[in-house]
Design a protein around this motif. Sequence first.
Motif, PDB file in Angstrom:
ATOM      1  N   ASN A 110      -6.885 -11.547   8.673  1.00  0.00           N
ATOM      2  CA  ASN A 110      -5.445 -11.365   8.860  1.00  0.00           C
ATOM      3  C   ASN A 110      -4.910 -10.260   7.933  1.00  0.00           C
ATOM      4  O   ASN A 110      -4.175 -10.507   6.995  1.00  0.00           O
ATOM      5  CB  ASN A 110      -4.700 -12.669   8.593  1.00  0.00           C
ATOM      6  CG  ASN A 110      -4.905 -13.658   9.718  1.00  0.00           C
ATOM      7  OD1 ASN A 110      -5.013 -13.278  10.880  1.00  0.00           O
ATOM      8  ND2 ASN A 110      -4.966 -14.927   9.393  1.00  0.00           N
ATOM      9  N   ARG A 111      -5.306  -9.051   8.239  1.00  0.00           N
ATOM     10  CA  ARG A 111      -4.892  -7.894   7.450  1.00  0.00           C
ATOM     11  C   ARG A 111      -4.667  -6.714   8.380  1.00  0.00           C
ATOM     12  O   ARG A 111      -5.456  -6.487   9.302  1.00  0.00           O
ATOM     13  CB  ARG A 111      -5.957  -7.528   6.414  1.00  0.00           C
ATOM     14  CG  ARG A 111      -5.625  -6.310   5.562  1.00  0.00           C
ATOM     15  CD  ARG A 111      -6.792  -5.860   4.698  1.00  0.00           C
ATOM     16  NE  ARG A 111      -6.473  -4.605   4.024  1.00  0.00           N
ATOM     17  CZ  ARG A 111      -6.611  -3.404   4.578  1.00  0.00           C
ATOM     18  NH1 ARG A 111      -7.088  -3.280   5.806  1.00  0.00           N
ATOM     19  NH2 ARG A 111      -6.279  -2.310   3.897  1.00  0.00           N
ATOM     20  N   THR A 112      -3.584  -5.992   8.163  1.00  0.00           N
ATOM     21  CA  THR A 112      -3.317  -4.810   8.971  1.00  0.00           C
ATOM     22  C   THR A 112      -3.857  -3.562   8.274  1.00  0.00           C
ATOM     23  O   THR A 112      -4.468  -3.649   7.200  1.00  0.00           O
ATOM     24  CB  THR A 112      -1.801  -4.675   9.238  1.00  0.00           C
ATOM     25  OG1 THR A 112      -1.594  -3.654  10.209  1.00  0.00           O
ATOM     26  CG2 THR A 112      -1.037  -4.354   7.958  1.00  0.00           C
ATOM     27  N   THR A 113      -3.648  -2.399   8.880  1.00  0.00           N
ATOM     28  CA  THR A 113      -4.257  -1.151   8.386  1.00  0.00           C
ATOM     29  C   THR A 113      -3.411  -0.537   7.267  1.00  0.00           C
ATOM     30  O   THR A 113      -2.735   0.482   7.456  1.00  0.00           O
ATOM     31  CB  THR A 113      -4.404  -0.146   9.539  1.00  0.00           C
ATOM     32  OG1 THR A 113      -3.139  -0.033  10.212  1.00  0.00           O
ATOM     33  CG2 THR A 113      -5.453  -0.612  10.526  1.00  0.00           C
ATOM     34  N   GLY A 114      -3.491  -1.138   6.104  1.00  0.00           N
ATOM     35  CA  GLY A 114      -2.655  -0.725   4.985  1.00  0.00           C
ATOM     36  C   GLY A 114      -2.963   0.651   4.451  1.00  0.00           C
ATOM     37  O   GLY A 114      -2.048   1.452   4.195  1.00  0.00           O
ATOM     38  N   TRP A 115      -4.230   0.965   4.274  1.00  0.00           N
ATOM     39  CA  TRP A 115      -4.578   2.240   3.641  1.00  0.00           C
ATOM     40  C   TRP A 115      -4.253   3.420   4.552  1.00  0.00           C
ATOM     41  O   TRP A 115      -3.694   4.431   4.101  1.00  0.00           O
ATOM     42  CB  TRP A 115      -6.061   2.261   3.260  1.00  0.00           C
ATOM     43  CG  TRP A 115      -6.459   1.113   2.388  1.00  0.00           C
ATOM     44  CD1 TRP A 115      -7.454   0.201   2.615  1.00  0.00           C
ATOM     45  CD2 TRP A 115      -5.853   0.723   1.145  1.00  0.00           C
ATOM     46  NE1 TRP A 115      -7.498  -0.731   1.608  1.00  0.00           N
ATOM     47  CE2 TRP A 115      -6.533  -0.429   0.686  1.00  0.00           C
ATOM     48  CE3 TRP A 115      -4.803   1.219   0.379  1.00  0.00           C
ATOM     49  CZ2 TRP A 115      -6.204  -1.075  -0.497  1.00  0.00           C
ATOM     50  CZ3 TRP A 115      -4.452   0.577  -0.802  1.00  0.00           C
ATOM     51  CH2 TRP A 115      -5.167  -0.553  -1.226  1.00  0.00           C
ATOM     52  N   THR A 116      -4.601   3.299   5.835  1.00  0.00           N
ATOM     53  CA  THR A 116      -4.288   4.381   6.771  1.00  0.00           C
ATOM     54  C   THR A 116      -2.789   4.620   6.837  1.00  0.00           C
ATOM     55  O   THR A 116      -2.312   5.758   6.808  1.00  0.00           O
ATOM     56  CB  THR A 116      -4.812   4.045   8.180  1.00  0.00           C
ATOM     57  OG1 THR A 116      -6.179   3.659   8.104  1.00  0.00           O
ATOM     58  CG2 THR A 116      -4.683   5.239   9.115  1.00  0.00           C
ATOM     59  N   SER A 117      -2.042   3.522   6.913  1.00  0.00           N
ATOM     60  CA  SER A 117      -0.586   3.635   7.000  1.00  0.00           C
ATOM     61  C   SER A 117       0.002   4.260   5.744  1.00  0.00           C
ATOM     62  O   SER A 117       0.946   5.058   5.813  1.00  0.00           O
ATOM     63  CB  SER A 117       0.035   2.253   7.229  1.00  0.00           C
ATOM     64  OG  SER A 117      -0.446   1.673   8.417  1.00  0.00           O
ATOM     65  N   ALA A 118      -0.546   3.902   4.590  1.00  0.00           N
ATOM     66  CA  ALA A 118      -0.040   4.454   3.333  1.00  0.00           C
ATOM     67  C   ALA A 118      -0.280   5.958   3.252  1.00  0.00           C
ATOM     68  O   ALA A 118       0.589   6.719   2.812  1.00  0.00           O
ATOM     69  CB  ALA A 118      -0.694   3.747   2.151  1.00  0.00           C
ATOM     70  N   VAL A 119      -1.454   6.398   3.683  1.00  0.00           N
ATOM     71  CA  VAL A 119      -1.762   7.834   3.680  1.00  0.00           C
ATOM     72  C   VAL A 119      -0.821   8.580   4.624  1.00  0.00           C
ATOM     73  O   VAL A 119      -0.252   9.623   4.278  1.00  0.00           O
ATOM     74  CB  VAL A 119      -3.227   8.067   4.076  1.00  0.00           C
ATOM     75  CG1 VAL A 119      -3.494   9.553   4.342  1.00  0.00           C
ATOM     76  CG2 VAL A 119      -4.160   7.555   2.988  1.00  0.00           C
TER      77      VAL A 119
ATOM     78  N   ALA B 165       0.835  -1.205   0.000  1.00  0.00           N
ATOM     79  CA  ALA B 165       0.000   0.000   0.000  1.00  0.00           C
ATOM     80  C   ALA B 165       0.871   1.256   0.000  1.00  0.00           C
ATOM     81  O   ALA B 165       0.582   2.237  -0.696  1.00  0.00           O
ATOM     82  CB  ALA B 165      -0.937  -0.009   1.205  1.00  0.00           C
ATOM     83  N   ILE B 166       1.948   1.235   0.784  1.00  0.00           N
ATOM     84  CA  ILE B 166       2.862   2.375   0.827  1.00  0.00           C
ATOM     85  C   ILE B 166       3.543   2.565  -0.531  1.00  0.00           C
ATOM     86  O   ILE B 166       3.674   3.691  -1.027  1.00  0.00           O
ATOM     87  CB  ILE B 166       3.902   2.181   1.941  1.00  0.00           C
ATOM     88  CG1 ILE B 166       3.218   2.279   3.311  1.00  0.00           C
ATOM     89  CG2 ILE B 166       5.027   3.208   1.834  1.00  0.00           C
ATOM     90  CD1 ILE B 166       4.085   1.835   4.467  1.00  0.00           C
ATOM     91  N   ALA B 167       3.967   1.459  -1.147  1.00  0.00           N
ATOM     92  CA  ALA B 167       4.616   1.539  -2.462  1.00  0.00           C
ATOM     93  C   ALA B 167       3.677   2.179  -3.477  1.00  0.00           C
ATOM     94  O   ALA B 167       4.099   3.009  -4.304  1.00  0.00           O
ATOM     95  CB  ALA B 167       5.032   0.149  -2.922  1.00  0.00           C
ATOM     96  N   PHE B 168       2.406   1.814  -3.436  1.00  0.00           N
ATOM     97  CA  PHE B 168       1.429   2.369  -4.378  1.00  0.00           C
ATOM     98  C   PHE B 168       1.300   3.881  -4.207  1.00  0.00           C
ATOM     99  O   PHE B 168       1.293   4.636  -5.188  1.00  0.00           O
ATOM    100  CB  PHE B 168       0.068   1.705  -4.187  1.00  0.00           C
ATOM    101  CG  PHE B 168      -0.998   2.270  -5.073  1.00  0.00           C
ATOM    102  CD1 PHE B 168      -1.043   1.952  -6.418  1.00  0.00           C
ATOM    103  CD2 PHE B 168      -1.962   3.141  -4.562  1.00  0.00           C
ATOM    104  CE1 PHE B 168      -2.031   2.489  -7.250  1.00  0.00           C
ATOM    105  CE2 PHE B 168      -2.941   3.684  -5.380  1.00  0.00           C
ATOM    106  CZ  PHE B 168      -2.980   3.348  -6.732  1.00  0.00           C
ATOM    107  N   LYS B 169       1.214   4.342  -2.955  1.00  0.00           N
ATOM    108  CA  LYS B 169       1.091   5.785  -2.715  1.00  0.00           C
ATOM    109  C   LYS B 169       2.352   6.544  -3.123  1.00  0.00           C
ATOM    110  O   LYS B 169       2.279   7.605  -3.742  1.00  0.00           O
ATOM    111  CB  LYS B 169       0.789   6.051  -1.234  1.00  0.00           C
ATOM    112  CG  LYS B 169      -0.612   5.678  -0.807  1.00  0.00           C
ATOM    113  CD  LYS B 169      -1.669   6.582  -1.429  1.00  0.00           C
ATOM    114  CE  LYS B 169      -1.690   7.950  -0.800  1.00  0.00           C
ATOM    115  NZ  LYS B 169      -2.761   8.820  -1.367  1.00  0.00           N
ATOM    116  N   LEU B 170       3.516   5.969  -2.804  1.00  0.00           N
ATOM    117  CA  LEU B 170       4.767   6.674  -3.081  1.00  0.00           C
ATOM    118  C   LEU B 170       5.127   6.669  -4.556  1.00  0.00           C
ATOM    119  O   LEU B 170       5.807   7.580  -5.037  1.00  0.00           O
ATOM    120  CB  LEU B 170       5.909   6.063  -2.261  1.00  0.00           C
ATOM    121  CG  LEU B 170       5.772   6.162  -0.739  1.00  0.00           C
ATOM    122  CD1 LEU B 170       7.032   5.611  -0.067  1.00  0.00           C
ATOM    123  CD2 LEU B 170       5.494   7.586  -0.285  1.00  0.00           C
ATOM    124  N   ALA B 171       4.674   5.665  -5.287  1.00  0.00           N
ATOM    125  CA  ALA B 171       4.994   5.581  -6.722  1.00  0.00           C
ATOM    126  C   ALA B 171       4.418   6.763  -7.495  1.00  0.00           C
ATOM    127  O   ALA B 171       4.920   7.128  -8.557  1.00  0.00           O
ATOM    128  CB  ALA B 171       4.482   4.268  -7.300  1.00  0.00           C
TER     129      ALA B 171
END
Length: 306
Positions: free
Chosen positions: A217-226, A16-22
């Motif tokens: 079994n999923r962490t908070t990907g979208w919040t963390s990416a933002v 998710a972070i890679a997607f935002k930073l790209a």
Amino acid sequence: MCKITIIGGAGTLGAAIAFKLAGKKAIDEICLIDQNEKLLLNHLMDLENAYPSKTIYKGTFHDLKHSNIVIITAAIPNRTDISSRDEFLEGNLQLFRQIGEAVAKHAPNALIITASNPVDVLNYYLVHTFQFDKKKLIGYTMNDSYRFEWALRRVLKLHENDKVSSPVIGEHGETQVPLFSQVKVNYKPLLLSEDQKIQVKEKLTNWFRNFNDLGINRTTGWTSAVGMERLIDQLLQPKTSTAIGSAVLNGEYDVSGISLGVPLAVNHTGIQSILEWEIEQKEKELFQQSAEKVKRLINEFIMNKK
């Protein structure tokens, strides 16, 4: 020109972070490292299509070289049968020994952002064990402030256009300290009633438990990416700005020898200073309790295991 390496790039957080930073023009190279090669390649092939002009690739620890920023999201598998992030600690310390050795060897001067849990203990572990410059290590804790804003908006029924400042300091965990004394709406201080504070605290206390009760079994990907995008933006600028993150303290807020969430002045060289805000006495006491909790974990899992 900026190169960012994400260790744990195949996981929910890393991808998710890679997607935002790209999508950032200031970032021209993204290296993704993960043991789950097929899942990493799956994300990579997708990202390459989404951003065909961007240099994004699968790497190894050797490819850490020339990284300006290293983001660590690697962790043991997420579980839903837990009540605390601390339950990930022992397994993640083993991972962090390997990661710390690799970063120290190949990218010793990079800015390092720790996003694996428990963030505060792991961030301190990197400084203590590998002697990284503490001003170049930040533990990512901004999700707590985003959740505080979410709770405030729900309780106070704020308008979507209202600008909210909602800092949370202390442990990135159960003893976190929402700073009601520092809440601002549209840049003006906001005084909440005791009943409103109780309602906000209840939402915050129950959030982690309710999230895990879903059994996913999923962490908070979208919040963390933002939040990570926001922090990276600040770390790419020569101008100093204020962020919230876990940093190693040396007397600030009367705490030393641990990493804990605090207000930071940051820019492209890392942490310029730790900002000591004037907070209420009760908030100071809760911060000290949070510090004692993290110190106990550090003593048990790091200092006493030499």
